[in-house]
Design a protein around this motif. Structure first.
Motif, PDB file in Angstrom:
ATOM      1  N   ILE A 175       0.834  -1.215   0.000  1.00  0.00           N
ATOM      2  CA  ILE A 175       0.000   0.000   0.000  1.00  0.00           C
ATOM      3  C   ILE A 175       0.863   1.257   0.000  1.00  0.00           C
ATOM      4  CG2 ILE A 175      -1.670   1.326   1.358  1.00  0.00           C
ATOM      5  CD1 ILE A 175      -2.717  -1.340   2.472  1.00  0.00           C
ATOM      6  N   VAL A 216      -5.707  -0.993   5.315  1.00  0.00           N
ATOM      7  CA  VAL A 216      -5.554   0.393   4.850  1.00  0.00           C
ATOM      8  C   VAL A 216      -6.118   1.370   5.883  1.00  0.00           C
ATOM      9  CG1 VAL A 216      -7.684   0.686   3.452  1.00  0.00           C
ATOM     10  CG2 VAL A 216      -5.586   1.842   2.785  1.00  0.00           C
ATOM     11  N   LYS A 246      -0.952  10.778   3.521  1.00  0.00           N
ATOM     12  CA  LYS A 246      -1.817  10.996   4.683  1.00  0.00           C
ATOM     13  C   LYS A 246      -1.858  12.476   5.049  1.00  0.00           C
ATOM     14  CE  LYS A 246      -1.572   9.426   9.485  1.00  0.00           C
ATOM     15  NZ  LYS A 246      -2.894   9.264  10.031  1.00  0.00           N
ATOM     16  N   LEU A 251      -3.600   1.862   8.623  1.00  0.00           N
ATOM     17  CA  LEU A 251      -2.529   2.784   8.198  1.00  0.00           C
ATOM     18  C   LEU A 251      -3.006   4.236   8.285  1.00  0.00           C
ATOM     19  CD1 LEU A 251      -0.727   1.618   4.918  1.00  0.00           C
ATOM     20  CD2 LEU A 251       0.294   2.068   7.150  1.00  0.00           C
ATOM     21  N   ILE A 252      -4.224   4.465   7.801  1.00  0.00           N
ATOM     22  CA  ILE A 252      -4.775   5.842   7.781  1.00  0.00           C
ATOM     23  C   ILE A 252      -4.960   6.359   9.211  1.00  0.00           C
ATOM     24  CG2 ILE A 252      -6.889   7.158   7.258  1.00  0.00           C
ATOM     25  CD1 ILE A 252      -7.043   5.486   4.618  1.00  0.00           C
ATOM     26  N   SER A 271     -15.756   8.264   3.165  1.00  0.00           N
ATOM     27  CA  SER A 271     -14.734   7.380   2.599  1.00  0.00           C
ATOM     28  C   SER A 271     -15.271   6.704   1.357  1.00  0.00           C
ATOM     29  CB  SER A 271     -14.302   6.320   3.619  1.00  0.00           C
ATOM     30  OG  SER A 271     -15.342   5.400   3.846  1.00  0.00           O
ATOM     31  N   HIS A 300      -6.916  11.658   3.080  1.00  0.00           N
ATOM     32  CA  HIS A 300      -5.961  10.558   3.090  1.00  0.00           C
ATOM     33  C   HIS A 300      -6.243   9.747   1.835  1.00  0.00           C
ATOM     34  CE1 HIS A 300      -5.856  11.815   7.266  1.00  0.00           C
ATOM     35  NE2 HIS A 300      -7.156  11.543   7.350  1.00  0.00           N
ATOM     36  N   ILE A 301      -5.225   9.570   1.018  1.00  0.00           N
ATOM     37  CA  ILE A 301      -5.416   8.860  -0.250  1.00  0.00           C
ATOM     38  C   ILE A 301      -4.433   7.692  -0.295  1.00  0.00           C
ATOM     39  CG2 ILE A 301      -5.389   9.058  -2.767  1.00  0.00           C
ATOM     40  CD1 ILE A 301      -5.798  12.068  -2.467  1.00  0.00           C
ATOM     41  N   ALA A 302      -4.984   6.482  -0.456  1.00  0.00           N
ATOM     42  CA  ALA A 302      -4.132   5.285  -0.504  1.00  0.00           C
ATOM     43  C   ALA A 302      -4.476   4.468  -1.735  1.00  0.00           C
ATOM     44  CB  ALA A 302      -4.350   4.439   0.745  1.00  0.00           C
ATOM     45  N   TYR A 303      -3.460   3.769  -2.243  1.00  0.00           N
ATOM     46  CA  TYR A 303      -3.755   2.804  -3.301  1.00  0.00           C
ATOM     47  C   TYR A 303      -2.808   1.611  -3.203  1.00  0.00           C
ATOM     48  CZ  TYR A 303       0.088   4.700  -6.228  1.00  0.00           C
ATOM     49  OH  TYR A 303       1.306   5.099  -6.721  1.00  0.00           O
ATOM     50  N   LEU A 357       0.373   5.280   0.816  1.00  0.00           N
ATOM     51  CA  LEU A 357      -0.602   6.193   1.452  1.00  0.00           C
ATOM     52  C   LEU A 357      -0.037   7.602   1.524  1.00  0.00           C
ATOM     53  CD1 LEU A 357      -3.042   7.020   3.333  1.00  0.00           C
ATOM     54  CD2 LEU A 357      -1.677   6.138   5.249  1.00  0.00           C
TER      55      LEU A 357
END
Ligand SMILES: Nc1nc2c(ncn2[C@@H]2O[C@H](COP(=O)(O)OP(=O)(O)OP(=O)(O)O)[C@@H](O)[C@H]2O)c(=O)[nH]1
Ligand SMILES: [Zn+2]
Length: 200
Positions: free
Chosen positions: A79, A194, A83, A197-198, A178, A103-106, A81
């Motif tokens: 992942i 995820v 944040k 993590l956020i 979200s 917060h943007i994760a991929y 992220l």
């Protein structure tokens, strides 16, 4: 579009149409002040240019920021992220400020992108008249469509000026939205990972 670019380069250079300045004068008058008094003489042009800047996202193509992608990141396949990205937007109901953090994760598929580009995508959508739900979905959908990752997670926390300075007048309230796509939507373990993590 070109006018919006000028606004970014230097807001003072943006020409303000007479009817836009006149509209601001009408509002100043309506709220009870004199638009012809000295302190307010240049205000209509300033307000117009400020709004061109707040809304510069209409001249900013979010997909463009995801057009420069990388294939090789040393075998990293976990992942990614970004944040606590601060942002400002305006609500489409009252044109009042929405101030928050995203917060943007991929989880990458074949491609990764320069990390600043995730923030650029956010700002391109945020600098429009918005509702928080749409902003959240637009950021996630854009990354999903153009980066083709295995999963995307976008979480936004924001305060709405229309709830603090007017209306229900309830300061301190945060709205949280979200949008999960791909593995973060389909697989509860990936979503937990995820979110951990956020929220760490
Ligand atoms: N779901 C959602 N609502 C929002 C957002 N921004 C502002 N609003 C709400 O939009 C609603 C507009 O409601 P209306 O009843 O049409 O307008 P209003 O009379 O000014 O409402 P009050 O704010 O309650 O005084 C309000 O409840 C706002 O809180 C947003 O991003 N998402
Ligand atoms: Zn509002």
């Amino acid at each position: 579009m070109s006018e919006m670019r000028d606004a970014q380069a230097g807001p003072d250079k943006l020409p303000v149409p007479a009817e836009v300045a006149e509209a601001v004068r009408t509002i100043i008058n309506w709220v009870g002040d004199d638009p012809m008094r000295e302190g307010l003489l240049d205000t209509p042009e300033r307000v117009a240019r400020a709004w061109a800047e707040y809304c510069r996202g209409y001249g900013d193509d979010p997909a463009y920021h995801l057009s420069r992608i990388f294939h090789e990141v040393g075998g990293y396949d976990d992942i990614i992220l970004l944040k606590d990205i601060p942002f400002q937007s305006h609500c489409e109901h009252h044109m009042a400020p929405i101030i928050g953090r995203a917060h943007i994760a991929y989880l990458p598929g074949e491609y990764v992108v320069g990390i600043s580009k995730l923030a650029r995508v956010l700002h391109a959508f945020a600098h429009r008249l918005q509702v928080q739900e749409r902003l959240t979905a637009e950021v996630a959908n854009c990354i999903w469509e153009h980066l083709k990752p295995q999963g995307v997670a976008v979480v936004i926390e924001a305060t709405h000026g229309c709830m603090t300075g007017r209306g229900v007048r309830t300061p301190g309230v945060t709205m949280k939205t979200s949008r999960m796509l791909g593995v973060f939507r389909e697989d509860s373990k990936s979503r937990e990972e995820v979110m951990a993590l956020i929220e760490a």
